[in-house]
Design a protein around this motif. Structure first.
Motif, PDB file in Angstrom:
ATOM      1  N   TRP A  68       2.460   3.829  -8.596  1.00  0.00           N
ATOM      2  CA  TRP A  68       1.524   4.350  -9.600  1.00  0.00           C
ATOM      3  C   TRP A  68       2.239   4.923 -10.802  1.00  0.00           C
ATOM      4  O   TRP A  68       1.800   4.735 -11.935  1.00  0.00           O
ATOM      5  CB  TRP A  68       0.573   5.371  -8.977  1.00  0.00           C
ATOM      6  CG  TRP A  68       1.249   6.623  -8.502  1.00  0.00           C
ATOM      7  CD1 TRP A  68       1.789   6.845  -7.283  1.00  0.00           C
ATOM      8  CD2 TRP A  68       1.462   7.811  -9.262  1.00  0.00           C
ATOM      9  NE1 TRP A  68       2.345   8.098  -7.229  1.00  0.00           N
ATOM     10  CE2 TRP A  68       2.152   8.715  -8.440  1.00  0.00           C
ATOM     11  CE3 TRP A  68       1.150   8.190 -10.559  1.00  0.00           C
ATOM     12  CZ2 TRP A  68       2.525   9.976  -8.865  1.00  0.00           C
ATOM     13  CZ3 TRP A  68       1.522   9.449 -10.980  1.00  0.00           C
ATOM     14  CH2 TRP A  68       2.200  10.331 -10.141  1.00  0.00           C
ATOM     15  N   TRP A  69       3.367   5.619 -10.622  1.00  0.00           N
ATOM     16  CA  TRP A  69       4.039   6.205 -11.792  1.00  0.00           C
ATOM     17  C   TRP A  69       4.796   5.149 -12.578  1.00  0.00           C
ATOM     18  O   TRP A  69       4.927   5.266 -13.799  1.00  0.00           O
ATOM     19  CB  TRP A  69       4.902   7.407 -11.430  1.00  0.00           C
ATOM     20  CG  TRP A  69       6.047   7.180 -10.505  1.00  0.00           C
ATOM     21  CD1 TRP A  69       6.039   7.266  -9.158  1.00  0.00           C
ATOM     22  CD2 TRP A  69       7.392   6.853 -10.878  1.00  0.00           C
ATOM     23  NE1 TRP A  69       7.282   6.996  -8.661  1.00  0.00           N
ATOM     24  CE2 TRP A  69       8.137   6.748  -9.686  1.00  0.00           C
ATOM     25  CE3 TRP A  69       8.034   6.631 -12.096  1.00  0.00           C
ATOM     26  CZ2 TRP A  69       9.479   6.424  -9.686  1.00  0.00           C
ATOM     27  CZ3 TRP A  69       9.379   6.314 -12.077  1.00  0.00           C
ATOM     28  CH2 TRP A  69      10.081   6.220 -10.886  1.00  0.00           C
TER      29      TRP A  69
ATOM     30  N   ILE B  79       0.837  -1.198   0.000  1.00  0.00           N
ATOM     31  CA  ILE B  79       0.000   0.000   0.000  1.00  0.00           C
ATOM     32  C   ILE B  79       0.871   1.246   0.000  1.00  0.00           C
ATOM     33  O   ILE B  79       0.634   2.199  -0.768  1.00  0.00           O
ATOM     34  CB  ILE B  79      -0.970  -0.017   1.205  1.00  0.00           C
ATOM     35  CG1 ILE B  79      -1.998  -1.135   1.018  1.00  0.00           C
ATOM     36  CG2 ILE B  79      -1.655   1.332   1.370  1.00  0.00           C
ATOM     37  CD1 ILE B  79      -2.845  -1.405   2.231  1.00  0.00           C
ATOM     38  N   LEU B  80       1.908   1.262   0.817  1.00  0.00           N
ATOM     39  CA  LEU B  80       2.833   2.405   0.819  1.00  0.00           C
ATOM     40  C   LEU B  80       3.554   2.548  -0.518  1.00  0.00           C
ATOM     41  O   LEU B  80       3.764   3.655  -1.011  1.00  0.00           O
ATOM     42  CB  LEU B  80       3.841   2.256   1.959  1.00  0.00           C
ATOM     43  CG  LEU B  80       3.279   2.387   3.367  1.00  0.00           C
ATOM     44  CD1 LEU B  80       4.335   2.034   4.395  1.00  0.00           C
ATOM     45  CD2 LEU B  80       2.739   3.784   3.600  1.00  0.00           C
ATOM     46  N   TRP B  81       3.948   1.415  -1.124  1.00  0.00           N
ATOM     47  CA  TRP B  81       4.632   1.442  -2.414  1.00  0.00           C
ATOM     48  C   TRP B  81       3.737   2.040  -3.494  1.00  0.00           C
ATOM     49  O   TRP B  81       4.178   2.841  -4.308  1.00  0.00           O
ATOM     50  CB  TRP B  81       5.073   0.035  -2.802  1.00  0.00           C
ATOM     51  CG  TRP B  81       5.678  -0.039  -4.155  1.00  0.00           C
ATOM     52  CD1 TRP B  81       5.049  -0.394  -5.307  1.00  0.00           C
ATOM     53  CD2 TRP B  81       7.019   0.283  -4.523  1.00  0.00           C
ATOM     54  NE1 TRP B  81       5.915  -0.341  -6.366  1.00  0.00           N
ATOM     55  CE2 TRP B  81       7.128   0.074  -5.913  1.00  0.00           C
ATOM     56  CE3 TRP B  81       8.128   0.712  -3.822  1.00  0.00           C
ATOM     57  CZ2 TRP B  81       8.311   0.292  -6.603  1.00  0.00           C
ATOM     58  CZ3 TRP B  81       9.307   0.906  -4.515  1.00  0.00           C
ATOM     59  CH2 TRP B  81       9.385   0.704  -5.883  1.00  0.00           C
ATOM     60  N   ILE B  82       2.457   1.646  -3.506  1.00  0.00           N
ATOM     61  CA  ILE B  82       1.526   2.186  -4.502  1.00  0.00           C
ATOM     62  C   ILE B  82       1.436   3.700  -4.374  1.00  0.00           C
ATOM     63  O   ILE B  82       1.469   4.425  -5.371  1.00  0.00           O
ATOM     64  CB  ILE B  82       0.121   1.547  -4.356  1.00  0.00           C
ATOM     65  CG1 ILE B  82       0.152   0.092  -4.787  1.00  0.00           C
ATOM     66  CG2 ILE B  82      -0.915   2.309  -5.177  1.00  0.00           C
ATOM     67  CD1 ILE B  82      -1.118  -0.666  -4.456  1.00  0.00           C
ATOM     68  N   VAL B  83       1.344   4.198  -3.155  1.00  0.00           N
ATOM     69  CA  VAL B  83       1.184   5.635  -2.930  1.00  0.00           C
ATOM     70  C   VAL B  83       2.417   6.405  -3.377  1.00  0.00           C
ATOM     71  O   VAL B  83       2.305   7.454  -4.029  1.00  0.00           O
ATOM     72  CB  VAL B  83       0.875   5.917  -1.442  1.00  0.00           C
ATOM     73  CG1 VAL B  83       0.930   7.400  -1.130  1.00  0.00           C
ATOM     74  CG2 VAL B  83      -0.478   5.340  -1.068  1.00  0.00           C
ATOM     75  N   PHE B  84       3.617   5.898  -3.058  1.00  0.00           N
ATOM     76  CA  PHE B  84       4.819   6.683  -3.298  1.00  0.00           C
ATOM     77  C   PHE B  84       5.526   6.406  -4.621  1.00  0.00           C
ATOM     78  O   PHE B  84       6.133   7.309  -5.186  1.00  0.00           O
ATOM     79  CB  PHE B  84       5.802   6.501  -2.135  1.00  0.00           C
ATOM     80  CG  PHE B  84       5.304   7.083  -0.860  1.00  0.00           C
ATOM     81  CD1 PHE B  84       5.142   8.448  -0.725  1.00  0.00           C
ATOM     82  CD2 PHE B  84       4.953   6.269   0.199  1.00  0.00           C
ATOM     83  CE1 PHE B  84       4.663   9.000   0.441  1.00  0.00           C
ATOM     84  CE2 PHE B  84       4.474   6.808   1.373  1.00  0.00           C
ATOM     85  CZ  PHE B  84       4.328   8.179   1.493  1.00  0.00           C
TER      86      PHE B  84
END
Length: 123
Positions: A79-80, A71-76
């Motif tokens: 996604w890019w 979840i933290l990886w997706i946010v930071f």
């Protein structure tokens, strides 16, 4: 056939996608706390360089820590990297020769979003 696809992949998009993962890994390792994310980014950079002939499998011992980390990886960062795979995949699917490479790019989207709790194994 795998060798030919991997060489074409490396020239057209693999090198650039791996650079994105390496940059994410370096940023994570410099910040010290997200070092596990940096290690995962370096592992995926290796897979993004030479994807044909290898696949991803879920690790059975991955628990709640990998869920929170993902979840933290997706946010930071995730996604890019996923957007880069989608854009590159669409661009490659425009040509007939690039369709297998574009499909391989789309195959990398889920692992770019949730890299923790997965393992790269030979086919």
């Amino acid at each position: 056939m795998r060798l030919l696809l991997n060489v074409i992949w490396l020239v057209l998009c693999g090198f650039w996608m791996a650079i994105g993962y390496v940059i994410a890994g370096i940023v994570c390792c410099v910040l010290i706390i997200p070092i596990p994310f940096g290690i995962a980014a370096f592992r995926i950079a290796n897979y993004a360089l030479w994807p044909f002939g290898r696949t991803l499998v879920d690790r059975r011992d991955a628990g709640v820590g990998s869920l929170i980390g993902n979840i933290l990886w997706i946010v930071f960062a995730g996604w890019w990297l996923a957007l880069a795979h989608i854009a590159t995949g669409i661009a490659l699917c425009v040509t007939i020769i690039g369709i297998p490479l574009g499909l391989a790019n789309f195959k990398l989207v889920p692992v770019s979003l949730v890299p923790l709790g997965r393992e790269i194994v030979p086919v």
